[in-house]
Design an enzyme around this catalytic site. Sequence first.
Site, mmCIF file in Angstrom:
data_model
loop_
_atom_site.group_PDB
_atom_site.id
_atom_site.type_symbol
_atom_site.label_atom_id
_atom_site.label_comp_id
_atom_site.label_asym_id
_atom_site.label_seq_id
_atom_site.Cartn_x
_atom_site.Cartn_y
_atom_site.Cartn_z
ATOM 1 N N LYS A 73 24.281 -43.019 -83.115
ATOM 2 C CA LYS A 73 23.553 -42.928 -81.905
ATOM 3 C C LYS A 73 24.629 -42.787 -80.631
ATOM 4 O O LYS A 73 23.961 -42.129 -79.754
ATOM 5 C CB LYS A 73 22.602 -44.298 -81.619
ATOM 6 C CG LYS A 73 21.499 -44.079 -82.796
ATOM 7 C CD LYS A 73 20.391 -45.123 -82.570
ATOM 8 C CE LYS A 73 19.230 -45.167 -83.349
ATOM 9 N NZ LYS A 73 18.235 -45.997 -82.915
ATOM 10 N N ASP A 110 12.263 -44.013 -79.379
ATOM 11 C CA ASP A 110 11.947 -45.430 -79.831
ATOM 12 C C ASP A 110 10.879 -46.004 -78.778
ATOM 13 O O ASP A 110 10.252 -46.750 -79.442
ATOM 14 C CB ASP A 110 13.162 -46.236 -79.919
ATOM 15 C CG ASP A 110 14.039 -45.978 -81.176
ATOM 16 O OD1 ASP A 110 13.584 -45.391 -82.210
ATOM 17 O OD2 ASP A 110 15.307 -46.100 -81.115
#
Length: 285
Positions: A73, A110
């Site tokens: 990420k 998210d």
Amino acid sequence: MSRKITGATLVAGVAGSPVRHSLSPIIHNAWIEAAGLDAVYAPFTPPAEGFRRFAEGLRGGAVRGLNVTVPFKEDALAVSDDLSERAAAAGAVNLLVFGEDGRIRGDNTDGVGLLGAFAAQAPGFDPAAGPVVIVGAGGAARGAAAAFVEAGAPEVRIVNRTVAKAELIAEALGPKVRTYALDAAADAFAGVSAVINATSAGLLDASLDLPLEATPPAAVVMDMTYKPLVTPLLARAKELDRRTVDGLEMLIRQAVPSFEAFFGRPVPTSMDVRALCLAAIGGQA
Ligand code: ATR
């Protein structure tokens, strides 16, 4: 899977290491099939030090886009030419889109997934109605804190074993974020409308005994971990008659804007991907 791969098949995928147990290929391929798209969603495991080279090679759209998971990420953030506002606030990228112009766009879905899971499993929950508490101070916690600040939460309380890490999130996101040590969790839990576990790997076992009883009866308890689906934290919340939200719902909801970004069309509503995911993780209800 019986569908044909052709010379025109669009490709998207997920990059992680390990990626073998990712549910994303199950989710996206089910949607692809239900939508009748000539597309495929594949798992990729770039070498540990090779993510940037891998992503650079996809410039121009040979692969439409990638979901990015552990441990890439941060690399995904670094390789992005353009960053959405929500990815910048979260300080993390879980979605890369490779434009035909050669640019790499970094996004983070998210927060949408988290709030979507609340909307689905705790109907009527209003993120702006009261303080929320997030346990943990890693990337997942920062993303959750950013999403709740953006959604109008009057206060976001971060409880973490290492308070200095919680303070970094407060510095990044501003005065609505307050920090607490783990041994002050009961203070943090008083008066909240939601508790979210964002520590890694579902570590909220008996060794981390959170004072859920200090929350108001109407508080909603959420755990980002979905293996098992009903974590020890969610089991205790149910014993206390609190409403609960699970991590699988968040995973499915964060995939929705990714699919739309890859294939330019909405997710088909005819396909129950939650049932497929439950079957894949062992059928826990
Ligand atoms: P992610 O990127 O998934 O958020 P991370 O950055 O490794 O993962 O963050 C993990 C979080 O879980 C941290 O907040 C960590 O606490 P520390 O900041 O004190 O390390 C928390 N965590 C992990 N194991 C824990 C445990 N046994 N008890 C309490 N907190 C724990």
